[in-house]
Structures are given as C-alpha cells and as structure tokens.
Design an enzyme around this catalytic site. Structure first.
Site, PDB file in Angstrom:
ATOM      1  N   HIS A 136       0.833  -1.207   0.000  1.00 12.02           N
ATOM      2  CA  HIS A 136       0.000   0.000   0.000  1.00 12.02           C
ATOM      3  C   HIS A 136       0.865   1.253   0.000  1.00 12.02           C
ATOM      4  CE1 HIS A 136      -3.624   2.329   1.641  1.00 12.02           C
ATOM      5  NE2 HIS A 136      -2.608   3.165   1.866  1.00 12.02           N
ATOM      6  N   GLU A 137       1.796   1.339   0.953  1.00 10.55           N
ATOM      7  CA  GLU A 137       2.615   2.545   1.073  1.00 10.55           C
ATOM      8  C   GLU A 137       3.546   2.722  -0.124  1.00 10.55           C
ATOM      9  OE1 GLU A 137       2.043   4.820   3.176  1.00 10.55           O
ATOM     10  OE2 GLU A 137       0.596   3.659   4.328  1.00 10.55           O
ATOM     11  N   HIS A 147       1.849   4.457  -2.935  1.00 10.78           N
ATOM     12  CA  HIS A 147       1.887   5.916  -2.808  1.00 10.78           C
ATOM     13  C   HIS A 147       3.203   6.445  -3.360  1.00 10.78           C
ATOM     14  CE1 HIS A 147      -1.814   6.166  -0.675  1.00 10.78           C
ATOM     15  NE2 HIS A 147      -1.375   5.721   0.493  1.00 10.78           N
ATOM     16  N   HIS A 171      -5.348   7.418  -2.519  1.00 10.73           N
ATOM     17  CA  HIS A 171      -6.329   6.403  -2.140  1.00 10.73           C
ATOM     18  C   HIS A 171      -7.472   6.352  -3.149  1.00 10.73           C
ATOM     19  CE1 HIS A 171      -4.593   7.300   1.983  1.00 10.73           C
ATOM     20  NE2 HIS A 171      -4.265   6.047   1.741  1.00 10.73           N
TER      21      HIS A 171
END
Length: 382
Positions: A171-172, A175, A181
């Site tokens: 997830h990170e 980014h 998101h």
C-alpha cells in the site's frame, strides 16, 4: 496518599517516550548518508515466508497512525494526483536505502514486496549509490506514511513497527510510485456513499477528492478491490460505517495484495512495455454482513450479479460501473445505515464545495436551515 502514584507516573512515562524518541533520532541521523539496501539473503528469506506471515493479522494504517493520514505532502502543496512527468520516477527506477533497525524478518517482508513490484510491473527499486542525492529512505520514522510520487532530495517512506505487514508495505509503496487512495477519486460518489455523520471530525479532510485536472486513472474503472481502498470503518468516530459501496455485494478495504487494476494502472502510468488485458469485477463474490447498531445484530446484504468491464478501453472513455439506483438513508441519532430503493433526485446537489467541513453537524438546530439549503447532498436531505 496520591503522591507516590504521581511520582511513579512522572518517572515511568518519560523513559518510554525517551526510548521512542531515541529510535526516531537515530533514524534521522541515518537518513542523510544511508546506503544500506536489501541483499540476496533477504530475498531468499522472503521466499520462505509462510502465508500466515504474509497475510496474518492486518491493522489498518489509520489505526497505526492514530487516525492520521498515511500521505504526507510537502508544505503548501495541494492534494492532487500524479500526471506530470516531473512527479514520476525517471525510467521507473526508484533508488532506495533502508534503515539498519529492521530485523531479518522485517527485511524479508520488504524484500517480498519489492519482488512483487519487480515481477508484476516495470518499477525497479534499486540500491542507492554513494552520493546519489535523490532517493527513497525506508525507515522506522513515525508510523506508516509516504509522499505521493517522486520529490526531490531524500524522500521518506516510514514503515514503523506497527506497519511491518505485507499489505501495508505494498500500500505505502504504491503511494511512493504515484497514487492516492481509491476513495479520493473525483468520480467516487458514483461508486461509494460517504457517511459524513460517522466520520471523526479531525479526519474529515481524509474524504476529499483529487482534482480531476491534476490526476489520471489511466482509463481504469473505480476499483473496490484496490490495495489503496480504505475499509468501511475508516476514521469512524462511533464504530459505524464511514463509507459503503453502492454495489451492495461488494466489500472494500480488505485487500491483501495488488488488485489487477492496481497493476494495470502502475504499468500504464510508467508505460511498461508489456501489459496483459485485465477484466475487473466491480463486486465481491462473498456475502458480507453490515453491523446494525439499532438491532445489535448482523444484517446480510442481498447478493447481486458481478459486472465486468474490458480494461482495454482508453482514458478518454473510461469504463464505468452501472450506478445502482439505491441511495443511503442515515439515522442522525445512531449513525445507522439503510438502503432506499428510490433513485436520488437529479437536482440533489451541494451548492458549495466545503460541505464536508460541517457534515457531522448537518442536523444541528443552529445550522440546520443553512445546511439543508447549501449541502443537501452531503447531508442526505434529498
């Protein structure tokens, strides 16, 4: 009689905080000249990780961060997507260095995530060379957070103790690659309902939208299964849903790995040479219960058929899910969520763009008339 207890508290708490601050201080000292990276042993260990070690207990990022965002922006920067080349990593190459404070098991988790990016996309995390000024530092800085896309100089990806879980790392890192998101998409209102009354007031800005003129979804549809989608209880102040999918059989926020659409977006963003055609379902096949606080029991959502869309369509005419006719009705007193089978009025629109700021007080007697006039959509008055 209270004095001994007071003395105990005063002496114990600073020691705990001091330890945490020392770790943070050590990380900040390492950032400036770090060249440590993953090695062959880390990748070999990664291949031996069990499914339980990879996909075990998952703690939402916002919980680890004490309800703070996991996206950090440079000062004076507005929230926007990454569509300008200057924000991408040149040649899909991300120079990185990692903190010496990670255990062998944590390094293996990092290696597993890096390996997935290398196998499924053309993104390459490469060890930083001595003297290389622009690079990503991965360390235990303060919770789980990253900036979006590439910035100049040393860029921090914080993966602290509570963040060392495979899905959180994926997830990170997404980014870092350049994505916000999923629930921040400009078209999200066609696919999810935001229950403003249930959102913690300090987190209202986590439900803003990314400016369409400054972002691109590369022709990909809204993705309930994205690793970047928060769950239905994200930033809830009362334990009740803060957002729900309009496709009632869908679930959000429980992804443990890339979705097909995640991979497709990354490959399109960086013009990766090979990309497979992907068909993305808009609803989960599983039957998911919703907690009803009024009756203190679980009420099942009815199943509806899956819908699929061809991912080969271009960015000018992106595929869109059929927008369900059901609308949500939220109890102002309990936060309870019900579905209304009637179509919302086509005239149901907010007249101002900052309704989210006072959305938790829609039915406050002091501002009820103003909110009903200016923010009927956000407040669910229509």
């Amino acid at each position: 009689m209270l004095l001994p207890w007071i003395i105990t508290i005063v002496t114990v708490i600073p020691a705990t905080l001091g330890h945490r601050n020392r770790v943070q201080d050590d990380e900040m000292l390492v950032i400036s000249d770090s060249t440590d990276s993953l090695n062959l042993e880390d990748f070999e260990f990664a291949d031996k990780l069990t499914r339980e070690e990879l996909f075990g207990k998952h703690i939402p990022v916002e919980v680890v961060n004490d309800f703070k965002s996991d996206i950090r922006l440079p000062r004076r920067h507005k929230r926007n997507g990454v569509s300008r080349a200057a924000k991408l990593w040149p040649n899909a190459r991300i120079p990185y260095a990692i903190s010496p404070h990670y255990s062998p098991h944590e390094r293996a988790l990092l290696a597993k995530a890096v390996k997935q990016y290398h196998e499924k996309t053309c993104i390459r995390f490469v060890p930083r060379q001595t003297g290389e000024p622009d690079y990503l530092f991965i360390g235990k800085v303060d919770g789980c957070f990253s900036e979006v896309g590439r910035t100049s100089g040393v860029q921090v990806l914080s993966l602290d103790n509570g963040c060392m879980e495979y899905a959180t790392i994926i997830h990170e890192m997404m980014h870092v690659v350049g994505f916000y998101h999923e629930h921040e998409r400009w078209d999200r209102d066609n696919f999810i309902d935001i229950i403003w009354q249930n959102i913690d007031r300090g987190a209202l800005d986590q439900f803003g939208k990314v400016d369409l003129s400054k972002t691109s979804y590369y022709g990909q549809p809204y993705d309930y299964k994205s690793i970047l989608h928060y769950d239905s209880l994200a930033f809830s102040k009362n334990g009740f849903p803060t957002m729900l999918p309009k496709v009632k059989s869908a679930t959000i926020g429980n992804a443990r790995d890339f979705s097909d659409v995640d991979i497709s977006k990354i490959n399109r963003m960086y013009n990766c040479p090979v990309e497979k055609s992907v068909t993305a379902p808009f609803a989960r096949a599983r039957h998911v219960p919703i907690y009803s606080p009024q009756y203190h029991k679980y009420e099942d959502r009815p199943k509806i058929p899956l819908r699929s869309f061809d991912m080969q369509q271009g960015p000018i005419n992106p595929p869109m899910a059929q927008i369900p006719s059901q609308s949500l009705v939220v109890s102002s007193s309990s936060g309870r969520v019900n579905y209304n089978s009637n179509k919302p009025s086509s005239q149901c629109e907010d007249r101002i763009t900052v309704c989210w700021w006072t959305a938790d007080r829609c039915r406050s007697p002091a501002i009820y008339q103003v909110m009903s006039s200016l923010c009927p959509k956000t407040c669910k008055f229509c």
